[in-house]
Enzyme design. Structure first.
Site, PDB file in Angstrom:
ATOM      1  N   CYS A 143       0.413  -8.450   0.367  1.00  0.00           N
ATOM      2  CA  CYS A 143       0.302  -7.156   1.058  1.00  0.00           C
ATOM      3  C   CYS A 143       1.615  -6.752   1.712  1.00  0.00           C
ATOM      4  CB  CYS A 143      -0.722  -7.217   2.178  1.00  0.00           C
ATOM      5  SG  CYS A 143      -2.344  -7.709   1.677  1.00  0.00           S
ATOM      6  N   ARG A 190     -11.504   1.220  -0.821  1.00  0.00           N
ATOM      7  CA  ARG A 190     -10.394   2.087  -0.429  1.00  0.00           C
ATOM      8  C   ARG A 190     -10.039   3.097  -1.521  1.00  0.00           C
ATOM      9  NH1 ARG A 190      -7.443  -0.074   3.842  1.00  0.00           N
ATOM     10  NH2 ARG A 190      -8.869  -1.137   5.220  1.00  0.00           N
ATOM     11  N   SER A 241     -56.758  -7.752 -14.471  1.00  0.00           N
ATOM     12  CA  SER A 241     -56.104  -8.503 -15.542  1.00  0.00           C
ATOM     13  C   SER A 241     -54.673  -8.027 -15.625  1.00  0.00           C
ATOM     14  CB  SER A 241     -56.787  -8.287 -16.882  1.00  0.00           C
ATOM     15  OG  SER A 241     -56.009  -8.936 -17.867  1.00  0.00           O
ATOM     16  N   ASN A 293       0.794  -1.215   0.000  1.00  0.00           N
ATOM     17  CA  ASN A 293       0.000   0.000   0.000  1.00  0.00           C
ATOM     18  C   ASN A 293       0.838   1.283   0.000  1.00  0.00           C
ATOM     19  OD1 ASN A 293      -1.935  -1.945   2.136  1.00  0.00           O
ATOM     20  ND2 ASN A 293      -2.669  -1.293   0.131  1.00  0.00           N
ATOM     21  N   HIS A 331      -9.380  -4.758  -0.708  1.00  0.00           N
ATOM     22  CA  HIS A 331      -8.320  -4.371  -1.646  1.00  0.00           C
ATOM     23  C   HIS A 331      -8.332  -5.379  -2.791  1.00  0.00           C
ATOM     24  CE1 HIS A 331      -5.569  -2.103   1.428  1.00  0.00           C
ATOM     25  NE2 HIS A 331      -6.153  -1.238   0.617  1.00  0.00           N
ATOM     26  N   ARG A 337      -4.168   5.311   8.514  1.00  0.00           N
ATOM     27  CA  ARG A 337      -2.963   4.956   7.755  1.00  0.00           C
ATOM     28  C   ARG A 337      -2.323   6.154   7.053  1.00  0.00           C
ATOM     29  NH1 ARG A 337      -2.704  -0.621   4.631  1.00  0.00           N
ATOM     30  NH2 ARG A 337      -0.515   0.009   4.816  1.00  0.00           N
TER      31      ARG A 337
HETATM   32  N1  ARG Z   1      -4.824  -3.398   7.993  1.00  0.00           N
HETATM   33  C1  ARG Z   1      -4.432  -3.028   6.688  1.00  0.00           C
HETATM   34  C2  ARG Z   1      -5.536  -2.184   6.059  1.00  0.00           C
HETATM   35  O1  ARG Z   1      -6.689  -2.444   6.320  1.00  0.00           O
HETATM   36  C3  ARG Z   1      -4.134  -4.226   5.848  1.00  0.00           C
HETATM   37  C4  ARG Z   1      -3.636  -3.897   4.501  1.00  0.00           C
HETATM   38  C5  ARG Z   1      -3.481  -5.056   3.616  1.00  0.00           C
HETATM   39  N2  ARG Z   1      -2.867  -4.688   2.433  1.00  0.00           N
HETATM   40  C6  ARG Z   1      -3.214  -5.096   1.196  1.00  0.00           C
HETATM   41  N3  ARG Z   1      -2.505  -4.729   0.188  1.00  0.00           N
HETATM   42  N4  ARG Z   1      -4.340  -5.785   1.004  1.00  0.00           N
HETATM   43  O2  ARG Z   1      -5.280  -1.257   5.341  1.00  0.00           O
END
Ligand code: ARG
Length: 696
Positions: free
Chosen positions: A265, A140, A632, A72, A169, A91
């Site tokens: 991930c 996302r 009808s 990510n 994702h 994040r």
């Molecule tokens: N806890 C992280 C989130 O929800 C996990 C990310 C997982 N990353 C991925 N590329 N699927 O963002």
């Protein structure tokens, strides 16, 4: 940066833990993961991957536990990186750390405009042959980020909509593999996306997985050449992989599953293959405007629902709320869809609800020429019941003969437009296609079109208690129409006769309340059987009991009429002397009987050619101001489709589902009455006679 060898980016789980909940996997797992086990598992993956690639590391930052998920961080192609703009604030703090790392390595860093979420390689996966980029949206990353990806990286982007929040994702349910294979879990995507996938990947290259593998993150795999590194797969999937020439390396990553991530991930591929193909930006956007009672009629929610269900996304650019009850509201929406086709299908539904494409963007309607009789150009605009206008040569032209499910044929020289059926189009006809230069008008007598209202008042469906009230209104309207020489049409099913309503309907016809009768074979047969034998399908209507051998009455009736050649002839010969059809013939009220597969006989008057029957119905409906539909479903729905908004519809049926279906056309003029049709007719006749008495 070094060389062109295969490189990945990882981040040690020094500060990893489940600290908050931003996906369903984290629920129930907050502070439940073991740092020690996580470090061990991470090391396992690092070791396996290091055997086949060069793994670089970014320094973990305290307070940003999900930084381990380097997928990510961003999306890399050549020397460019599109840095992530996280959807969740939890994040967002990772962004500067990843940004600094890419900067220090000499990458050209591209950023999404503010407010456009994009979560890097978690939601964007290159085809392993480098032909295009698969990009996910729905949870996302936003669809609006896709055109930027195409622009920044100069690749074709194929947008896929995620619909199951466990697979939030793209890399949780989708994994392109070497040699054009694709490992994926189809239920995680909407219909349209599945079609996109199927159009690009041939059946023998699609490795579809089941739910067990999906929830074990089998798709969250790191693929290098013929090696696939995963958390865990079922034996069945393992052998499937083998038969396609892949070697599976399973390495447990359960501690990371608690945060909703696994092998893929935890890694970011820094070297991607690419072919020389240029980008094709597939994502399309259009602005639409809505004016009217958007909140009080729930139209706003309906529109948003339509956009999302149709596979598009939206951004509200302006919203001015009307403060007083009579004030209308205004909204401007930017609608984005993954393909032009999706956008057009969503827009045409919005146009049906009165949406306008803003003035500066308004174009003339697109016209395409018919090349085969009875076949419209495939992109034709499908009409609805509302008055419609099309823009030709900069001028709005009203469409005549409005009906639903039709096509609009334009004569650009004469500046005329009419609604017709696809089967009636002729070679050379110019048909309105697409969505430009079309608008529907939802309230009559509004000179200023920009002020048009969405009149989406809930159509009334009455319960038994309200029947008498409705009867009063219907009686009043029927009487007024008769006085003004207007036109009312009745559509009736055989239930009218079974429920003893025949005498009442006959009286209404005799007294000049209806100018046409529409039905099928059955209503006529039952009505005439009743006149001849006092029974309807063999049931004595006076006593409500089945007559021994009575069903023969039905067939004998048909045979008798057949012997005279027509219902009218039976009347003229003095054989048929009472009933609904008798009154029609007597009073010169035209009727049309449309046949069906289940008809006995049929009567000589029944039209078994349904195309001809539809045309006959449409002719009799022309100019009608009121239509009463009596039990009808088949014929009533047929009539509903032929009828524009503005014609008053009254639908009476004992089955609420039928009533709702017909009354719920979104136009204010339809009323539904859930009741016994015989009772309704008797009340209606009583009320009309009562009015007669009052005016005499
Ligand atoms: N806890 C992280 C989130 O929800 C996990 C990310 C997982 N990353 C991925 N590329 N699927 O963002």
């Amino acid at each position: 940066m070094t060389g062109t060898e295969l490189r990945y980016l990882m981040c040690k789980p020094t500060h990893y833990e489940v600290d908050y909940i931003i996906n369903p996997w984290m629920e129930g797992n907050v502070h439940r993961s073991s740092r020690e086990l996580a470090e061990q598992q991470w090391q396992g993956l690092y070791t396996v991957l290091s055997e086949i690639a060069d793994v670089q590391l970014v320094e973990p930052a305290l307070g940003w536990p999900d930084m381990v998920f380097t997928a990510n961080a961003g999306l890399v192609l050549d020397n460019n990186v599109v840095i992530s703009r996280f959807f969740h604030p939890e994040r967002q703090g990772e962004e500067p750390f990843f940004g600094a790392w890419f900067g220090s390595q000499g990458y050209t860093v591209c950023e999404m405009p503010s407010k456009i979420a994009f979560e890097g390689a978690g939601d964007a996966l290159f085809d392993r042959e480098g032909r295009w980029l698969w990009a996910g949206y729905g949870f996302r990353s936003s669809l609006e980020s896709h055109p930027y990806l195409a622009k920044y990286l100069d690749v074709e982007v194929l947008s896929l909509r995620l619909v199951d929040n466990r697979f939030y994702h793209l890399d949780t349910c989708f994994c392109p593999l070497t040699d054009g294979y694709l490992l994926y879990y189809p239920p995680a995507f909407d219909e349209a996306s599945n079609r996109v996938i199927e159009s690009r990947v041939s059946p023998e290259k699609r490795l579809v997985i089941g739910e067990v593998d999906a929830v074990n993150f089998a798709c969250n795999a790191v693929n290098v050449g013929r090696t696939v590194i995963v958390n865990q797969v079922t034996a069945a999937l393992a052998s499937r992989f083998e038969s396609c020439g892949f070697t599976v390396r399973q390495t447990p990553l359960t501690e990371f599953l608690k945060a909703g991530g696994a092998a893929k991930c935890l890694t970011l591929r820094l070297t991607e293959p690419r072919t020389t193909e240029l980008s094709q930006i597939k994502v399309s956007t259009r602005t639409v405007e809505l004016q009217g009672h958007l909140l009080d009629t729930a139209l706003m929610t309906e529109v948003i629902d339509l956009v999302l269900k149709g596979g598009a996304s939206f951004e509200i650019q302006a919203f001015e709320v009307g403060l007083r009850r009579q004030d209308t509201s205004y909204a401007r929406l930017l609608v984005t869809a993954p393909t032009v086709e999706t956008l057009e299908s969503v827009l045409s539904q919005l146009i049906d609800r009165g949406a306008l494409l803003p003035d500066d963007a308004i174009l003339d309607a697109e016209l395409q020429v018919v090349t085969r009789n009875g076949v419209a150009p495939q992109e034709f605009y499908v009409t609805n019941i509302y008055p419609t206008e099309v823009r030709i040569g900069g001028q709005w032209i009203a469409v005549s003969k409005q009906r639903m499910d039709g096509v609009v044929v334009v004569d650009p020289l004469a500046k005329t437009a009419r609604c017709t059926l696809m089967r009636d189009v002729q070679v050379g006809d110019q048909v309105v296609c697409g969505v430009d230069g079309i608008r529907t008008i939802h309230q009559k007598a509004q000179p200023d079109h920009s002020k048009e209202e969405f009149s989406f008042m809930a159509s009334g469906v009455s319960s038994e208690r309200r029947v008498e009230l409705v009867v009063e209104q219907v009686a009043w309207q029927l009487r007024r129409l008769r006085e003004q020489g207007g036109k009312a049409v009745v559509v009736a099913g055989p239930v009218v006769i079974h429920t003893g309503g025949g005498v009442h309907l006959a009286a209404l016809i005799r007294e000049g309340y209806f100018q046409a009768l529409l039905g099928g074979n059955a209503i006529a047969v039952h009505d005439i059987e009743q006149a001849f034998h006092g029974t309807s399908l063999g049931v004595d209507l006076q006593r409500g009991v089945t007559i021994q051998g009575g069903h023969r009455h039905h067939l004998k009736t048909i045979n008798l009429i057949r012997s005279y050649g027509s219902i009218a002839e039976t009347v003229h010969q003095g054989v048929l002397r009472s009933g609904v059809l008798y009154e029609c013939v007597k009073g010169g009220v035209p009727f049309s009987l449309a046949g069906s597969i289940r008809d006995d006989g049929p009567l000589p008057d029944t039209e078994m050619d349904l195309v001809k029957a539809q045309t006959a119905y449409a002719q009799l409906l022309e100019g009608a101001e009121m239509i009463i539909m009596l039990s009808s479903m088949l014929h009533s729905i047929g009539v509903g489709n032929m009828t524009r908004a503005g014609v008053k519809l009254v639908c009476v049926d004992i089955n609420p589902a039928v009533v709702t279906k017909l009354a719920d056309r979104g136009s204010i003029e339809s009323t539904g009455v859930v009741t016994d049709v015989g009772l309704f007719l008797s009340l209606l006749v009583r009320q009309l006679h009562h009015l007669d008495g009052a005016t005499c």
